[in-house]
Design a protein around this motif. Sequence first.
Motif, PDB file in Angstrom:
ATOM      1  N   SER A  11      -4.968  -6.134  -0.525  1.00  0.00           N
ATOM      2  CA  SER A  11      -4.524  -6.728  -1.782  1.00  0.00           C
ATOM      3  C   SER A  11      -4.146  -5.625  -2.754  1.00  0.00           C
ATOM      4  O   SER A  11      -4.706  -4.538  -2.732  1.00  0.00           O
ATOM      5  N   HIS A  12      -3.205  -5.941  -3.612  1.00  0.00           N
ATOM      6  CA  HIS A  12      -2.713  -4.974  -4.594  1.00  0.00           C
ATOM      7  C   HIS A  12      -2.924  -5.541  -5.994  1.00  0.00           C
ATOM      8  O   HIS A  12      -2.596  -6.697  -6.257  1.00  0.00           O
ATOM      9  N   SER A  19      -2.624  -9.599  -5.573  1.00  0.00           N
ATOM     10  CA  SER A  19      -1.805 -10.318  -4.600  1.00  0.00           C
ATOM     11  C   SER A  19      -2.063  -9.717  -3.223  1.00  0.00           C
ATOM     12  O   SER A  19      -2.138  -8.499  -3.072  1.00  0.00           O
ATOM     13  N   ALA A  20      -2.218 -10.586  -2.230  1.00  0.00           N
ATOM     14  CA  ALA A  20      -2.430 -10.130  -0.853  1.00  0.00           C
ATOM     15  C   ALA A  20      -1.071  -9.753  -0.279  1.00  0.00           C
ATOM     16  O   ALA A  20      -0.171 -10.586  -0.212  1.00  0.00           O
ATOM     17  N   VAL A  21      -0.886  -8.485   0.105  1.00  0.00           N
ATOM     18  CA  VAL A  21       0.396  -8.042   0.651  1.00  0.00           C
ATOM     19  C   VAL A  21       0.419  -8.138   2.174  1.00  0.00           C
ATOM     20  O   VAL A  21       1.481  -8.127   2.777  1.00  0.00           O
ATOM     21  N   ASP A  22      -0.744  -8.231   2.810  1.00  0.00           N
ATOM     22  CA  ASP A  22      -0.818  -8.456   4.251  1.00  0.00           C
ATOM     23  C   ASP A  22      -2.209  -9.003   4.551  1.00  0.00           C
ATOM     24  O   ASP A  22      -3.202  -8.512   4.010  1.00  0.00           O
ATOM     25  N   PHE A  23      -2.284 -10.052   5.367  1.00  0.00           N
ATOM     26  CA  PHE A  23      -3.593 -10.617   5.678  1.00  0.00           C
ATOM     27  C   PHE A  23      -3.599 -11.207   7.083  1.00  0.00           C
ATOM     28  O   PHE A  23      -2.550 -11.507   7.654  1.00  0.00           O
ATOM     29  N   ALA A  41      -5.525   5.050   2.322  1.00  0.00           N
ATOM     30  CA  ALA A  41      -4.688   4.844   1.143  1.00  0.00           C
ATOM     31  C   ALA A  41      -3.766   6.043   0.981  1.00  0.00           C
ATOM     32  O   ALA A  41      -4.224   7.177   0.974  1.00  0.00           O
ATOM     33  N   ARG A  42      -2.479   5.777   0.877  1.00  0.00           N
ATOM     34  CA  ARG A  42      -1.501   6.839   0.716  1.00  0.00           C
ATOM     35  C   ARG A  42      -0.712   6.613  -0.569  1.00  0.00           C
ATOM     36  O   ARG A  42      -0.108   5.569  -0.765  1.00  0.00           O
ATOM     37  N   ALA A  43      -0.715   7.619  -1.436  1.00  0.00           N
ATOM     38  CA  ALA A  43       0.072   7.581  -2.666  1.00  0.00           C
ATOM     39  C   ALA A  43       1.395   8.293  -2.399  1.00  0.00           C
ATOM     40  O   ALA A  43       1.689   8.664  -1.273  1.00  0.00           O
ATOM     41  N   GLY A  44       2.197   8.473  -3.414  1.00  0.00           N
ATOM     42  CA  GLY A  44       3.454   9.200  -3.251  1.00  0.00           C
ATOM     43  C   GLY A  44       4.659   8.289  -3.323  1.00  0.00           C
ATOM     44  O   GLY A  44       4.623   7.233  -3.930  1.00  0.00           O
ATOM     45  N   GLY A  45       5.734   8.703  -2.650  1.00  0.00           N
ATOM     46  CA  GLY A  45       7.005   7.982  -2.706  1.00  0.00           C
ATOM     47  C   GLY A  45       6.967   6.578  -2.139  1.00  0.00           C
ATOM     48  O   GLY A  45       7.664   5.690  -2.616  1.00  0.00           O
ATOM     49  N   SER A  46       6.186   6.348  -1.095  1.00  0.00           N
ATOM     50  CA  SER A  46       6.051   5.024  -0.472  1.00  0.00           C
ATOM     51  C   SER A  46       4.572   4.701  -0.313  1.00  0.00           C
ATOM     52  O   SER A  46       4.029   4.770   0.798  1.00  0.00           O
ATOM     53  N   PRO A  47       3.883   4.360  -1.398  1.00  0.00           N
ATOM     54  CA  PRO A  47       2.447   4.130  -1.306  1.00  0.00           C
ATOM     55  C   PRO A  47       2.105   2.928  -0.430  1.00  0.00           C
ATOM     56  O   PRO A  47       2.740   1.882  -0.538  1.00  0.00           O
ATOM     57  N   THR A  48       1.135   3.109   0.445  1.00  0.00           N
ATOM     58  CA  THR A  48       0.690   2.033   1.329  1.00  0.00           C
ATOM     59  C   THR A  48      -0.827   2.089   1.475  1.00  0.00           C
ATOM     60  O   THR A  48      -1.450   3.119   1.232  1.00  0.00           O
ATOM     61  N   MET A  49      -1.383   0.982   1.898  1.00  0.00           N
ATOM     62  CA  MET A  49      -2.781   0.922   2.289  1.00  0.00           C
ATOM     63  C   MET A  49      -2.857   0.251   3.646  1.00  0.00           C
ATOM     64  O   MET A  49      -2.185  -0.752   3.886  1.00  0.00           O
ATOM     65  N   THR A  50      -3.652   0.846   4.532  1.00  0.00           N
ATOM     66  CA  THR A  50      -3.879   0.281   5.851  1.00  0.00           C
ATOM     67  C   THR A  50      -5.373   0.037   5.995  1.00  0.00           C
ATOM     68  O   THR A  50      -6.175   0.929   5.757  1.00  0.00           O
ATOM     69  N   PHE A  51      -5.712  -1.178   6.381  1.00  0.00           N
ATOM     70  CA  PHE A  51      -7.111  -1.573   6.540  1.00  0.00           C
ATOM     71  C   PHE A  51      -7.327  -1.996   7.979  1.00  0.00           C
ATOM     72  O   PHE A  51      -6.694  -2.926   8.464  1.00  0.00           O
ATOM     73  N   VAL A  52      -8.179  -1.271   8.687  1.00  0.00           N
ATOM     74  CA  VAL A  52      -8.523  -1.607  10.072  1.00  0.00           C
ATOM     75  C   VAL A  52      -9.950  -2.139  10.043  1.00  0.00           C
ATOM     76  O   VAL A  52     -10.847  -1.499   9.482  1.00  0.00           O
ATOM     77  N   SER A  53     -10.157  -3.307  10.627  1.00  0.00           N
ATOM     78  CA  SER A  53     -11.490  -3.908  10.596  1.00  0.00           C
ATOM     79  C   SER A  53     -11.830  -4.490  11.961  1.00  0.00           C
ATOM     80  O   SER A  53     -10.962  -4.861  12.733  1.00  0.00           O
ATOM     81  N   SER A  65       2.526  -2.463   1.517  1.00  0.00           N
ATOM     82  CA  SER A  65       3.077  -1.597   0.488  1.00  0.00           C
ATOM     83  C   SER A  65       2.337  -1.880  -0.811  1.00  0.00           C
ATOM     84  O   SER A  65       2.107  -3.037  -1.168  1.00  0.00           O
ATOM     85  N   THR A  66       1.919  -0.821  -1.500  1.00  0.00           N
ATOM     86  CA  THR A  66       1.187  -0.974  -2.763  1.00  0.00           C
ATOM     87  C   THR A  66       1.921  -0.215  -3.865  1.00  0.00           C
ATOM     88  O   THR A  66       1.514   0.873  -4.257  1.00  0.00           O
ATOM     89  N   PRO A  67       3.045  -0.763  -4.339  1.00  0.00           N
ATOM     90  CA  PRO A  67       3.852  -0.081  -5.346  1.00  0.00           C
ATOM     91  C   PRO A  67       3.031   0.262  -6.580  1.00  0.00           C
ATOM     92  O   PRO A  67       2.209  -0.526  -7.026  1.00  0.00           O
ATOM     93  N   GLY A  68       3.238   1.443  -7.077  1.00  0.00           N
ATOM     94  CA  GLY A  68       2.526   1.873  -8.271  1.00  0.00           C
ATOM     95  C   GLY A  68       1.204   2.561  -7.991  1.00  0.00           C
ATOM     96  O   GLY A  68       0.596   3.122  -8.893  1.00  0.00           O
ATOM     97  N   TYR A  69       0.737   2.543  -6.738  1.00  0.00           N
ATOM     98  CA  TYR A  69      -0.520   3.215  -6.422  1.00  0.00           C
ATOM     99  C   TYR A  69      -0.288   4.721  -6.438  1.00  0.00           C
ATOM    100  O   TYR A  69       0.560   5.235  -5.737  1.00  0.00           O
ATOM    101  N   VAL A  70      -1.053   5.418  -7.277  1.00  0.00           N
ATOM    102  CA  VAL A  70      -0.895   6.871  -7.402  1.00  0.00           C
ATOM    103  C   VAL A  70      -2.183   7.612  -7.071  1.00  0.00           C
ATOM    104  O   VAL A  70      -2.309   8.798  -7.336  1.00  0.00           O
ATOM    105  N   GLY A  71      -3.145   6.896  -6.499  1.00  0.00           N
ATOM    106  CA  GLY A  71      -4.445   7.495  -6.237  1.00  0.00           C
ATOM    107  C   GLY A  71      -5.374   7.195  -7.403  1.00  0.00           C
ATOM    108  O   GLY A  71      -4.962   6.629  -8.406  1.00  0.00           O
TER     109      GLY A  71
END
Length: 94
Positions: A11-12, A19-23, A41-53, A65-71
């Motif tokens: 969620s972002h 908002s859930a971006v992938d579930f 969690a990756r910030a930068g030009g194309s910020p993303t989060m990957t959750f493995v469970s 994709s988590t736009p605006g995430y800068v760390g």
Amino acid sequence: YDSGMPFVAVSHFDGSGYSAVDFTYLGGAIPTGPALMHLTARAGGSPTMTFVSSFGGTMRTNTGSTPGYVGGQYMTLNAGDMSIEVRYVAIVGG
């Protein structure tokens, strides 16, 4: 659990709401027993989060994709309608 079925999600928070971006729906009840969770969690030009469970021995991967995430200094893990115990936390910066 808002949809009536338990799910795992990335969620972002955009400053005003989540908002859930992938579930992935877990199907039926949340499995009991140990769970493994790994968040990247990756910030930068194309910020993303990957959750493995892993719940009940089934691995799931959710990436969004988590736009605006800068760390940041804080991360929130939400677990609704269940109690959890955290055994280990490892933070690796790069």
